[in-house]
Design a protein around this motif. Structure first.
Motif, PDB file in Angstrom:
ATOM      1  N   PRO A  25       0.854  -1.280  -0.023  1.00 37.59           N
ATOM      2  CA  PRO A  25       0.051  -0.045   0.039  1.00 37.59           C
ATOM      3  C   PRO A  25       0.948   1.247   0.002  1.00 37.59           C
ATOM      4  CG  PRO A  25       0.252  -0.993   2.262  1.00 37.59           C
ATOM      5  CD  PRO A  25       0.937  -1.857   1.383  1.00 37.59           C
ATOM      6  N   ILE A  26       0.130   2.340  -0.356  1.00 38.17           N
ATOM      7  CA  ILE A  26       0.615   3.587  -0.091  1.00 38.17           C
ATOM      8  C   ILE A  26      -0.376   4.267   0.747  1.00 38.17           C
ATOM      9  CG2 ILE A  26       1.149   5.800  -1.332  1.00 38.17           C
ATOM     10  CD1 ILE A  26       1.597   4.327  -3.924  1.00 38.17           C
ATOM     11  N   VAL A  27       0.260   5.073   1.733  1.00 31.05           N
ATOM     12  CA  VAL A  27      -0.703   5.603   2.533  1.00 31.05           C
ATOM     13  C   VAL A  27      -0.592   7.338   2.577  1.00 31.05           C
ATOM     14  CG1 VAL A  27      -1.573   5.898   4.923  1.00 31.05           C
ATOM     15  CG2 VAL A  27      -0.868   3.735   4.113  1.00 31.05           C
ATOM     16  N   LEU A  28      -1.326   7.977   2.274  1.00 26.67           N
ATOM     17  CA  LEU A  28      -1.248   9.537   2.119  1.00 26.67           C
ATOM     18  C   LEU A  28      -1.889  10.106   3.554  1.00 26.67           C
ATOM     19  CD1 LEU A  28      -2.344   9.987  -1.464  1.00 26.67           C
ATOM     20  CD2 LEU A  28      -0.095   9.899  -0.454  1.00 26.67           C
ATOM     21  N   GLU A  29      -0.937  11.014   3.941  1.00 25.15           N
ATOM     22  CA  GLU A  29      -1.449  11.818   5.162  1.00 25.15           C
ATOM     23  C   GLU A  29      -2.148  13.119   4.849  1.00 25.15           C
ATOM     24  OE1 GLU A  29       0.429  13.018   9.396  1.00 25.15           O
ATOM     25  OE2 GLU A  29       1.449  13.639   7.523  1.00 25.15           O
ATOM     26  N   ARG A  30      -3.515  13.212   5.009  1.00 23.29           N
ATOM     27  CA  ARG A  30      -4.233  14.528   4.421  1.00 23.29           C
ATOM     28  C   ARG A  30      -4.655  15.133   5.647  1.00 23.29           C
ATOM     29  NH1 ARG A  30      -6.478  14.462  -1.053  1.00 23.29           N
ATOM     30  NH2 ARG A  30      -5.850  12.572  -2.164  1.00 23.29           N
ATOM     31  N   ALA A  31      -4.190  16.179   6.068  1.00 26.86           N
ATOM     32  CA  ALA A  31      -4.760  17.177   7.179  1.00 26.86           C
ATOM     33  C   ALA A  31      -5.383  16.188   8.441  1.00 26.86           C
ATOM     34  CB  ALA A  31      -5.673  17.866   6.656  1.00 26.86           C
ATOM     35  N   GLY A  32      -4.252  15.410   8.725  1.00 26.20           N
ATOM     36  CA  GLY A  32      -4.885  14.669   9.951  1.00 26.20           C
ATOM     37  C   GLY A  32      -5.621  13.362   9.574  1.00 26.20           C
ATOM     38  N   ASP A  33      -5.899  13.196   8.493  1.00 27.35           N
ATOM     39  CA  ASP A  33      -6.735  11.867   7.878  1.00 27.35           C
ATOM     40  C   ASP A  33      -5.823  10.980   7.044  1.00 27.35           C
ATOM     41  OD1 ASP A  33      -8.591  10.126   7.607  1.00 27.35           O
ATOM     42  OD2 ASP A  33     -10.068  11.559   6.392  1.00 27.35           O
ATOM     43  N   TYR A  34      -6.087   9.795   6.814  1.00 27.57           N
ATOM     44  CA  TYR A  34      -5.250   9.210   5.926  1.00 27.57           C
ATOM     45  C   TYR A  34      -5.995   8.162   5.111  1.00 27.57           C
ATOM     46  CZ  TYR A  34      -2.507  10.195  10.070  1.00 27.57           C
ATOM     47  OH  TYR A  34      -1.741  11.059  10.792  1.00 27.57           O
ATOM     48  N   GLU A  35      -5.394   8.419   3.690  1.00 28.69           N
ATOM     49  CA  GLU A  35      -5.872   7.489   2.504  1.00 28.69           C
ATOM     50  C   GLU A  35      -5.042   6.341   2.307  1.00 28.69           C
ATOM     51  OE1 GLU A  35      -7.096   8.356  -2.475  1.00 28.69           O
ATOM     52  OE2 GLU A  35      -6.335   9.969  -0.871  1.00 28.69           O
ATOM     53  N   VAL A  36      -5.777   5.260   2.474  1.00 34.35           N
ATOM     54  CA  VAL A  36      -5.115   3.968   1.999  1.00 34.35           C
ATOM     55  C   VAL A  36      -5.290   3.664   0.475  1.00 34.35           C
ATOM     56  CG1 VAL A  36      -4.469   1.580   2.551  1.00 34.35           C
ATOM     57  CG2 VAL A  36      -5.016   3.366   4.387  1.00 34.35           C
ATOM     58  N   ILE A  37      -4.257   3.524  -0.245  1.00 31.45           N
ATOM     59  CA  ILE A  37      -4.083   3.211  -1.484  1.00 31.45           C
ATOM     60  C   ILE A  37      -3.679   1.629  -1.711  1.00 31.45           C
ATOM     61  CG2 ILE A  37      -3.682   3.718  -4.083  1.00 31.45           C
ATOM     62  CD1 ILE A  37      -3.233   6.675  -2.940  1.00 31.45           C
ATOM     63  N   THR A  38      -4.544   0.640  -1.909  1.00 32.03           N
ATOM     64  CA  THR A  38      -3.941  -0.606  -1.952  1.00 32.03           C
ATOM     65  C   THR A  38      -4.805  -1.295  -3.250  1.00 32.03           C
ATOM     66  OG1 THR A  38      -3.268  -2.542  -0.847  1.00 32.03           O
ATOM     67  CG2 THR A  38      -5.187  -1.595  -0.112  1.00 32.03           C
ATOM     68  N   ASP A  39      -4.303  -2.585  -3.632  1.00 34.28           N
ATOM     69  CA  ASP A  39      -4.980  -3.498  -4.455  1.00 34.28           C
ATOM     70  C   ASP A  39      -5.191  -4.815  -3.712  1.00 34.28           C
ATOM     71  OD1 ASP A  39      -5.907  -5.164  -6.551  1.00 34.28           O
ATOM     72  OD2 ASP A  39      -3.985  -4.698  -7.738  1.00 34.28           O
TER      73      ASP A  39
END
Length: 268
Positions: free
Chosen positions: A116-130
């Motif tokens: 996965p790639i995990v993006l930190e966005r203003a205190g939130d987190y987006e997990v990009i995975t397959d």
């Protein structure tokens, strides 16, 4: 983009992960386990990920080349590098791929399989995975989970699972990984995030992400806190300490007591 990275093997065997970072690129590969089965290749998974990673990093140095096209070219170049091997073998060396590249206005990502790639966005987190592999052969996955690691039953169940997975690997009925045919590159998940919408990112193999996704001993906020305080090495050490409390996989069933673990921590 500042990239700090670390990779460690899960045990005595050679590390089958691979990582690279540049001022605009982070690449993590996780070689698929062979479970002791034949691959038709004399070189092995560590050789495969090292060559794929090198070719991929070179291809993606061109900012005008798409991530998918760069991966496709890298797969083709590795295949051309060992034509004496049986590249049609369904167990030919293969790997998951996770890439983050900084462009002029966006961060581009590519994910193929479950690194996965995990993006930190203003205190939130987006997990990009397959996670397409998770929906394949659930009965055999459950059979592996029913055994403690380092037991004959576990080894035999894992070999049955890997043998069956190979039959649907890189097919529409199964899941996609980087192996010997470039078509897989165009089944990767890709996208872009505007610069300014993310404060940091972690590109990792599932040997690290399981701290959150499987062991549930941390959340993503805690992961990024460790990364900022102790770096990728400190995060991998956190995973190892948790695994040491369950060496046979009784609490957290898994394929290995400790998997290879890799992190590229990106800040800007």
């Amino acid at each position: 983009m500042r990239v700090c990275l670390n990779t460690q093997p899960g045990g005595a065997s050679l590390n089958e992960d691979w990582v690279a970072g540049t001022p605009s690129l982070a690449v993590v590969l996780d070689g698929l386990s062979t479970a002791g089965l034949s691959t038709g290749c004399s070189h092995g998974v560590p050789w495969y990920v090292a060559h794929l990673g090198g070719y991929l990093t070179a291809a993606l140095a061109d900012p005008d080349r798409s991530l998918s096209d760069g991966l496709s070219e890298a797969i083709e170049r590795v295949a051309a590098h060992h034509p004496e091997c049986d590249l049609s073998n369904p167990g030919t060396p293969s790997a998951t791929v996770a890439v983050l590249r900084q462009g002029d206005t966006t961060f581009e990502h590519l994910v193929l399989a479950d690194s996965p790639i995990v993006l930190e966005r203003a205190g939130d987190y987006e997990v990009i995975t397959d996670l397409r592999v998770d929906g394949v052969l659930p009965e055999l996955q459950a059979e592996v989970a029913g055994h403690e690691t380092h037991t004959p039953g576990h080894r035999e169940a894992l070999q049955r699972l890997v043998h069956a997975q190979r039959e649907v690997r890189n097919t529409p009925e199964g899941y996609w990984v980087a192996a010997s045919t470039s078509e897989a590159a165009h089944h990767a998940l890709t996208g872009a995030t505007p610069i300014g919408e993310a404060q940091a990112a972690a590109v990792m193999s599932d040997g690290v992400s399981r701290l959150v996704t499987e062991y549930r001993m941390a959340d993503w906020a805690e992961v990024f806190k460790v990364l900022r305080a102790d770096g990728p090495h400190g995060l991998i050490e956190s995973v190892r300490k948790i695994e040491a409390t369950d060496p046979t996989g009784r609490r957290w069933p898994r394929y290995k007591s400790g998997d290879d673990a890799t992190v590229a921590f990106c800040q800007w």
